[in-house]
Design a protein around this motif. Structure first.
Motif, PDB file in Angstrom:
ATOM      1  N   TRP A  12       0.832  -1.206   0.000  1.00 42.20           N
ATOM      2  CA  TRP A  12       0.000   0.000   0.000  1.00 42.20           C
ATOM      3  C   TRP A  12       0.865   1.254   0.000  1.00 42.20           C
ATOM      4  CZ3 TRP A  12       0.468   3.778   3.616  1.00 42.20           C
ATOM      5  CH2 TRP A  12       1.058   3.443   4.841  1.00 42.20           C
ATOM      6  N   GLU A  39       0.160  -7.849   0.350  1.00 45.40           N
ATOM      7  CA  GLU A  39      -0.995  -8.354   1.085  1.00 45.40           C
ATOM      8  C   GLU A  39      -2.293  -8.122   0.326  1.00 45.40           C
ATOM      9  OE1 GLU A  39      -0.114  -8.277   5.733  1.00 45.40           O
ATOM     10  OE2 GLU A  39      -0.217  -6.250   4.901  1.00 45.40           O
ATOM     11  N   ASP A  40      -2.272  -7.177  -0.594  1.00 44.20           N
ATOM     12  CA  ASP A  40      -3.453  -6.833  -1.379  1.00 44.20           C
ATOM     13  C   ASP A  40      -3.292  -7.393  -2.792  1.00 44.20           C
ATOM     14  OD1 ASP A  40      -5.459  -5.560  -2.913  1.00 44.20           O
ATOM     15  OD2 ASP A  40      -5.473  -3.822  -1.584  1.00 44.20           O
TER      16      ASP A  40
END
Length: 375
Positions: A12, A39-40
Protein backbone atom coordinates in the motif's frame (compact mmCIF):
# COMPACT_ATOMS: atom_id res chain seq x y z
CA UNK A 1 17.38 -2.89 -21.07
CA UNK A 2 18.53 -1.78 -17.60
CA UNK A 3 16.76 -3.38 -14.65
CA UNK A 4 15.53 -1.23 -11.77
CA UNK A 5 14.36 -2.99 -8.61
CA UNK A 6 12.44 -1.23 -5.86
CA UNK A 7 12.65 -2.99 -2.50
CA UNK A 8 10.20 -1.84 0.19
CA UNK A 9 8.11 -3.14 3.09
CA UNK A 10 4.49 -2.51 2.16
CA UNK A 11 2.44 -2.77 -1.01
CA UNK A 12 0.00 0.00 0.00
CA UNK A 13 2.87 2.39 0.77
CA UNK A 14 4.55 1.81 -2.58
CA UNK A 15 1.22 2.11 -4.39
CA UNK A 16 0.51 5.44 -2.70
CA UNK A 17 3.95 7.06 -2.76
CA UNK A 18 6.11 5.42 -5.43
CA UNK A 19 3.96 3.99 -8.23
CA UNK A 20 4.18 7.18 -10.30
CA UNK A 21 7.98 7.11 -10.20
CA UNK A 22 8.03 3.41 -11.09
CA UNK A 23 5.84 4.05 -14.14
CA UNK A 24 8.00 7.00 -15.18
CA UNK A 25 11.09 4.79 -14.97
CA UNK A 26 9.35 2.16 -17.11
CA UNK A 27 8.47 4.81 -19.71
CA UNK A 28 12.14 5.87 -19.67
CA UNK A 29 13.19 2.39 -20.74
CA UNK A 30 13.86 0.53 -17.50
CA UNK A 31 12.57 -2.94 -16.73
CA UNK A 32 10.93 -2.21 -13.38
CA UNK A 33 10.57 -4.71 -10.53
CA UNK A 34 8.99 -4.25 -7.09
CA UNK A 35 9.90 -6.54 -4.20
CA UNK A 36 7.68 -6.10 -1.15
CA UNK A 37 5.17 -7.82 1.08
CA UNK A 38 2.08 -8.00 -1.11
CA UNK A 39 -0.99 -8.35 1.08
CA UNK A 40 -3.45 -6.83 -1.38
CA UNK A 41 -4.00 -9.04 -4.43
CA UNK A 42 -5.59 -6.13 -6.29
CA UNK A 43 -2.45 -3.99 -5.96
CA UNK A 44 -0.25 -6.83 -7.17
CA UNK A 45 -2.57 -7.43 -10.15
CA UNK A 46 -2.60 -3.72 -11.01
CA UNK A 47 1.19 -3.55 -10.99
CA UNK A 48 1.37 -6.56 -13.31
CA UNK A 49 -1.19 -5.03 -15.68
CA UNK A 50 0.89 -1.83 -15.80
CA UNK A 51 4.00 -3.77 -16.78
CA UNK A 52 5.66 -3.60 -13.36
CA UNK A 53 7.02 -6.99 -12.31
CA UNK A 54 5.83 -7.75 -8.75
CA UNK A 55 7.57 -10.14 -6.33
CA UNK A 56 6.13 -11.05 -2.93
CA UNK A 57 8.86 -10.95 -0.28
CA UNK A 58 6.45 -12.01 2.51
CA UNK A 59 8.69 -9.95 4.77
CA UNK A 60 7.82 -9.24 8.39
CA UNK A 61 7.76 -5.46 8.68
CA UNK A 62 8.00 -4.99 12.46
CA UNK A 63 9.61 -8.12 13.89
CA UNK A 64 13.02 -7.74 15.56
CA UNK A 65 13.35 -11.48 16.12
CA UNK A 66 16.83 -12.43 14.79
CA UNK A 67 15.52 -15.65 13.27
CA UNK A 68 12.78 -13.78 11.42
CA UNK A 69 15.29 -11.19 10.19
CA UNK A 70 17.63 -13.92 8.89
CA UNK A 71 14.70 -15.63 7.15
CA UNK A 72 13.67 -12.32 5.53
CA UNK A 73 17.26 -11.68 4.46
CA UNK A 74 17.70 -15.10 2.84
CA UNK A 75 14.35 -14.92 1.04
CA UNK A 76 14.94 -11.35 -0.17
CA UNK A 77 18.46 -12.18 -1.36
CA UNK A 78 17.05 -15.09 -3.34
CA UNK A 79 14.40 -12.92 -5.04
CA UNK A 80 16.73 -9.99 -5.80
CA UNK A 81 19.48 -12.34 -7.00
CA UNK A 82 17.04 -13.86 -9.51
CA UNK A 83 16.10 -10.37 -10.77
CA UNK A 84 19.77 -9.30 -10.96
CA UNK A 85 19.00 -5.56 -11.09
CA UNK A 86 21.36 -2.90 -12.38
CA UNK A 87 20.03 -0.50 -9.74
CA UNK A 88 18.55 -1.51 -6.39
CA UNK A 89 16.39 1.22 -4.84
CA UNK A 90 15.66 0.49 -1.17
CA UNK A 91 12.96 2.36 0.74
CA UNK A 92 12.45 2.36 4.54
CA UNK A 93 14.84 1.02 7.14
CA UNK A 94 14.57 -2.79 6.92
CA UNK A 95 14.86 -2.94 3.11
CA UNK A 96 17.76 -0.44 3.32
CA UNK A 97 19.60 -2.78 5.68
CA UNK A 98 18.91 -6.02 3.80
CA UNK A 99 19.16 -4.44 0.36
CA UNK A 100 22.27 -2.56 1.42
CA UNK A 101 23.96 -5.81 2.37
CA UNK A 102 22.97 -7.34 -0.96
CA UNK A 103 24.31 -4.37 -2.93
CA UNK A 104 27.55 -4.35 -0.97
CA UNK A 105 28.22 -8.09 -1.38
CA UNK A 106 27.18 -8.29 -5.03
CA UNK A 107 28.56 -4.88 -6.03
CA UNK A 108 25.25 -3.44 -7.25
CA UNK A 109 24.42 0.23 -7.66
CA UNK A 110 22.37 1.30 -4.66
CA UNK A 111 19.83 4.04 -3.99
CA UNK A 112 18.53 4.41 -0.44
CA UNK A 113 15.45 6.52 0.31
CA UNK A 114 14.95 7.81 3.85
CA UNK A 115 11.29 8.73 4.19
CA UNK A 116 11.91 10.10 7.67
CA UNK A 117 14.28 8.57 10.21
CA UNK A 118 11.35 7.10 12.15
CA UNK A 119 11.11 5.64 15.64
CA UNK A 120 14.57 4.08 15.48
CA UNK A 121 16.17 7.54 15.52
CA UNK A 122 13.57 9.46 17.56
CA UNK A 123 12.32 7.09 20.26
CA UNK A 124 13.74 7.61 23.79
CA UNK A 125 13.32 3.91 24.65
CA UNK A 126 16.44 1.92 25.52
CA UNK A 127 15.61 -0.71 22.90
CA UNK A 128 15.50 1.81 20.07
CA UNK A 129 18.64 3.58 21.28
CA UNK A 130 20.53 0.29 20.95
CA UNK A 131 19.05 -0.29 17.48
CA UNK A 132 19.97 3.28 16.50
CA UNK A 133 23.63 2.66 17.35
CA UNK A 134 23.68 -0.56 15.33
CA UNK A 135 21.89 0.96 12.34
CA UNK A 136 24.11 4.07 12.42
CA UNK A 137 27.21 1.88 12.32
CA UNK A 138 25.78 -0.09 9.41
CA UNK A 139 24.98 3.08 7.43
CA UNK A 140 28.50 4.37 8.14
CA UNK A 141 29.99 1.13 6.76
CA UNK A 142 27.70 1.14 3.74
CA UNK A 143 28.36 4.81 2.91
CA UNK A 144 31.92 3.93 1.77
CA UNK A 145 30.42 2.10 -1.21
CA UNK A 146 31.36 4.08 -4.37
CA UNK A 147 28.09 3.61 -6.30
CA UNK A 148 25.59 4.61 -3.60
CA UNK A 149 23.16 7.52 -3.48
CA UNK A 150 20.95 8.61 -0.57
CA UNK A 151 17.63 10.43 -1.01
CA UNK A 152 16.01 12.41 1.82
CA UNK A 153 12.67 14.16 2.08
CA UNK A 154 13.97 17.13 4.05
CA UNK A 155 17.24 18.84 4.90
CA UNK A 156 17.43 17.99 8.63
CA UNK A 157 17.42 14.22 7.91
CA UNK A 158 20.17 14.68 5.34
CA UNK A 159 22.28 16.69 7.80
CA UNK A 160 21.78 14.02 10.49
CA UNK A 161 22.79 11.13 8.22
CA UNK A 162 25.79 12.99 6.80
CA UNK A 163 26.92 13.60 10.39
CA UNK A 164 26.35 9.95 11.34
CA UNK A 165 27.85 8.29 8.26
CA UNK A 166 30.38 10.77 6.93
CA UNK A 167 29.01 10.22 3.42
CA UNK A 168 29.99 12.93 0.97
CA UNK A 169 27.16 15.48 0.52
CA UNK A 170 27.36 15.15 -3.28
CA UNK A 171 26.15 11.53 -2.90
CA UNK A 172 22.95 12.79 -1.27
CA UNK A 173 19.94 14.81 -2.39
CA UNK A 174 16.76 16.21 -0.88
CA UNK A 175 13.60 15.50 -2.88
CA UNK A 176 10.57 17.14 -1.29
CA UNK A 177 8.11 14.39 -0.42
CA UNK A 178 6.42 11.97 -2.76
CA UNK A 179 5.14 14.56 -5.19
CA UNK A 180 1.56 15.48 -6.02
CA UNK A 181 -0.17 15.58 -9.39
CA UNK A 182 -1.54 19.12 -9.25
CA UNK A 183 -3.87 18.39 -12.18
CA UNK A 184 -5.57 15.80 -9.96
CA UNK A 185 -5.35 17.65 -6.63
CA UNK A 186 -6.76 21.00 -7.72
CA UNK A 187 -7.44 24.04 -5.57
CA UNK A 188 -10.91 24.20 -4.02
CA UNK A 189 -12.28 27.11 -1.97
CA UNK A 190 -12.90 26.72 1.75
CA UNK A 191 -16.28 24.91 2.07
CA UNK A 192 -19.21 26.58 3.82
CA UNK A 193 -19.73 23.94 6.54
CA UNK A 194 -22.18 24.88 9.30
CA UNK A 195 -19.79 23.27 11.76
CA UNK A 196 -16.11 23.45 10.76
CA UNK A 197 -14.58 20.11 9.81
CA UNK A 198 -11.08 18.93 10.75
CA UNK A 199 -9.67 15.89 8.95
CA UNK A 200 -7.13 13.43 10.34
CA UNK A 201 -6.04 10.83 7.77
CA UNK A 202 -3.14 8.54 8.58
CA UNK A 203 -2.04 5.19 9.90
CA UNK A 204 -3.69 4.51 13.23
CA UNK A 205 -0.65 4.55 15.49
CA UNK A 206 -0.35 6.55 18.69
CA UNK A 207 2.66 8.54 17.48
CA UNK A 208 0.60 10.12 14.68
CA UNK A 209 -1.11 12.23 17.36
CA UNK A 210 -4.79 11.34 17.07
CA UNK A 211 -5.11 11.13 20.87
CA UNK A 212 -3.82 14.71 21.13
CA UNK A 213 -6.48 15.86 18.68
CA UNK A 214 -9.21 14.13 20.71
CA UNK A 215 -7.97 15.86 23.88
CA UNK A 216 -7.77 19.22 22.09
CA UNK A 217 -11.34 18.75 20.83
CA UNK A 218 -12.52 18.13 24.37
CA UNK A 219 -10.77 21.31 25.60
CA UNK A 220 -12.41 23.39 22.89
CA UNK A 221 -15.85 21.90 23.47
CA UNK A 222 -15.58 22.97 27.12
CA UNK A 223 -14.99 26.51 25.80
CA UNK A 224 -17.99 26.30 23.48
CA UNK A 225 -15.90 25.91 20.32
CA UNK A 226 -17.24 23.03 18.27
CA UNK A 227 -15.90 21.20 15.22
CA UNK A 228 -16.26 17.78 13.63
CA UNK A 229 -13.19 15.55 13.72
CA UNK A 230 -13.22 13.15 10.78
CA UNK A 231 -10.80 10.22 11.04
CA UNK A 232 -9.81 8.15 8.01
CA UNK A 233 -7.14 5.64 8.86
CA UNK A 234 -5.19 2.59 7.90
CA UNK A 235 -5.26 0.01 10.68
CA UNK A 236 -1.87 -1.42 11.54
CA UNK A 237 -1.18 -5.04 12.46
CA UNK A 238 1.56 -6.35 14.73
CA UNK A 239 2.82 -2.90 15.72
CA UNK A 240 3.21 -2.09 19.43
CA UNK A 241 2.35 1.53 18.60
CA UNK A 242 -1.00 0.64 16.97
CA UNK A 243 -4.13 2.22 18.42
CA UNK A 244 -6.43 -0.65 19.48
CA UNK A 245 -9.70 -0.84 17.58
CA UNK A 246 -11.54 -0.76 20.92
CA UNK A 247 -10.17 2.76 21.53
CA UNK A 248 -11.30 3.90 18.07
CA UNK A 249 -14.76 2.49 18.79
CA UNK A 250 -14.86 4.24 22.16
CA UNK A 251 -13.97 7.61 20.59
CA UNK A 252 -16.52 7.02 17.83
CA UNK A 253 -19.32 6.02 20.19
CA UNK A 254 -18.71 9.09 22.35
CA UNK A 255 -18.79 11.34 19.21
CA UNK A 256 -15.23 12.50 19.86
CA UNK A 257 -14.49 11.43 16.27
CA UNK A 258 -16.40 10.44 13.15
CA UNK A 259 -14.74 7.19 12.19
CA UNK A 260 -14.60 6.72 8.40
CA UNK A 261 -12.37 3.64 8.21
CA UNK A 262 -9.84 3.15 5.43
CA UNK A 263 -10.77 5.31 2.46
CA UNK A 264 -9.61 5.69 -1.12
CA UNK A 265 -11.34 9.06 -1.68
CA UNK A 266 -8.96 11.23 0.35
CA UNK A 267 -9.03 14.00 -2.26
CA UNK A 268 -12.82 14.34 -1.85
CA UNK A 269 -12.54 14.22 1.95
CA UNK A 270 -9.96 17.02 1.91
CA UNK A 271 -12.22 19.07 -0.35
CA UNK A 272 -15.09 18.79 2.14
CA UNK A 273 -13.04 19.71 5.21
CA UNK A 274 -11.80 23.11 6.40
CA UNK A 275 -8.59 22.08 8.17
CA UNK A 276 -6.22 19.08 8.12
CA UNK A 277 -4.39 18.15 11.31
CA UNK A 278 -1.51 15.73 11.84
CA UNK A 279 0.19 16.27 15.23
CA UNK A 280 2.70 13.48 14.64
CA UNK A 281 5.44 13.13 17.26
CA UNK A 282 8.01 10.99 15.50
CA UNK A 283 10.58 11.75 12.83
CA UNK A 284 8.82 10.96 9.57
CA UNK A 285 9.41 12.39 6.13
CA UNK A 286 7.02 14.89 4.55
CA UNK A 287 3.58 13.32 5.19
CA UNK A 288 1.64 12.93 1.97
CA UNK A 289 -1.66 13.97 3.60
CA UNK A 290 -0.16 17.39 4.38
CA UNK A 291 1.01 17.81 0.77
CA UNK A 292 -2.40 16.73 -0.56
CA UNK A 293 -4.17 19.10 1.83
CA UNK A 294 -1.98 21.99 0.73
CA UNK A 295 -2.55 21.20 -2.95
CA UNK A 296 -6.32 21.42 -2.44
CA UNK A 297 -5.88 24.69 -0.53
CA UNK A 298 -6.38 23.59 3.04
CA UNK A 299 -4.33 24.94 5.94
CA UNK A 300 -2.79 22.27 8.15
CA UNK A 301 -1.73 22.04 11.76
CA UNK A 302 1.23 19.85 12.69
CA UNK A 303 3.93 19.51 15.30
CA UNK A 304 7.49 20.45 14.39
CA UNK A 305 8.69 16.90 13.77
CA UNK A 306 10.40 15.31 10.80
CA UNK A 307 9.56 17.02 7.55
CA UNK A 308 6.18 18.47 8.58
CA UNK A 309 7.58 21.99 8.64
CA UNK A 310 8.77 21.59 5.04
CA UNK A 311 5.16 21.89 3.88
CA UNK A 312 3.47 23.51 6.89
CA UNK A 313 5.21 26.89 7.12
CA UNK A 314 4.09 28.50 10.37
CA UNK A 315 1.72 31.44 9.80
CA UNK A 316 2.14 31.11 6.02
CA UNK A 317 0.58 27.78 4.93
CA UNK A 318 -0.73 26.61 8.31
CA UNK A 319 0.35 26.38 11.93
CA UNK A 320 3.20 24.54 13.61
CA UNK A 321 2.10 23.83 17.17
CA UNK A 322 4.22 23.06 20.19
CA UNK A 323 4.00 19.46 21.38
CA UNK A 324 1.39 20.64 23.82
CA UNK A 325 -2.37 20.01 23.89
CA UNK A 326 -3.20 23.59 24.90
CA UNK A 327 -1.18 25.11 22.04
CA UNK A 328 -2.68 22.60 19.60
CA UNK A 329 -6.18 23.54 20.80
CA UNK A 330 -5.39 27.29 20.57
CA UNK A 331 -4.21 26.99 16.97
CA UNK A 332 -7.23 24.88 16.04
CA UNK A 333 -9.50 27.50 17.60
CA UNK A 334 -7.78 30.27 15.64
CA UNK A 335 -8.44 28.53 12.31
CA UNK A 336 -11.92 27.35 13.24
CA UNK A 337 -13.04 30.91 14.03
CA UNK A 338 -11.35 32.71 11.13
CA UNK A 339 -12.51 31.76 7.63
CA UNK A 340 -10.47 34.54 5.97
CA UNK A 341 -7.29 33.26 7.63
CA UNK A 342 -8.06 29.70 6.49
CA UNK A 343 -8.50 30.91 2.92
CA UNK A 344 -5.28 32.95 2.98
CA UNK A 345 -3.15 30.13 4.45
CA UNK A 346 -4.78 27.59 2.12
CA UNK A 347 -4.01 29.69 -0.96
CA UNK A 348 -0.36 30.03 0.13
CA UNK A 349 -0.20 26.28 0.75
CA UNK A 350 -1.47 25.55 -2.77
CA UNK A 351 1.21 27.80 -4.30
CA UNK A 352 3.94 26.10 -2.26
CA UNK A 353 2.92 22.67 -3.55
CA UNK A 354 3.06 23.88 -7.15
CA UNK A 355 6.58 25.28 -6.65
CA UNK A 356 8.13 22.58 -4.41
CA UNK A 357 6.08 19.38 -4.35
CA UNK A 358 4.78 18.91 -7.90
CA UNK A 359 5.17 15.27 -8.97
CA UNK A 360 6.83 16.32 -12.24
CA UNK A 361 9.85 17.68 -10.35
CA UNK A 362 10.02 14.68 -8.01
CA UNK A 363 10.00 12.25 -10.96
CA UNK A 364 12.63 14.23 -12.89
CA UNK A 365 15.00 14.37 -9.92
CA UNK A 366 14.59 10.66 -9.19
CA UNK A 367 15.21 9.60 -12.79
CA UNK A 368 18.23 11.90 -12.84
CA UNK A 369 19.78 9.89 -10.00
CA UNK A 370 19.29 6.64 -11.94
CA UNK A 371 20.89 8.14 -15.04
CA UNK A 372 23.83 9.36 -12.96
CA UNK A 373 24.45 5.86 -11.57
CA UNK A 374 24.23 3.92 -14.82
CA UNK A 375 26.15 6.32 -17.06
Amino acid sequence: MKKLCFYINSDWYFNLHWKERALAAKESGYEVHVVCKFEDVMIMSEFTSLGIKAHNSKMSEQSLNPLVIVKDLINSFRIIRAINPDILHCITIKPCIIGGLYAKFFKKKLVMSFVGLGRVFSSPSKKYKIIKRLVSGFYRWLSTKPDIFMIFEHESDRADLISITGIRPEKTIVIDGAGINTDEFKYLPDPANNTPVVLFASRLIWSKGLADLVKAKNLLQNKGVDFELLVAGITVKNDPDAIPHSVIEQWSNSKAIYWLGQRDDIKDLIGKCNIVALPSVYAEGVPRILIEAAAVGRPSIAYNTGGCSSIVINNLTGFIANKDIIDLADKLECLIKNKELRESLGHNAHLRVKSHFCSKYVVEKTLGIYRHLVE
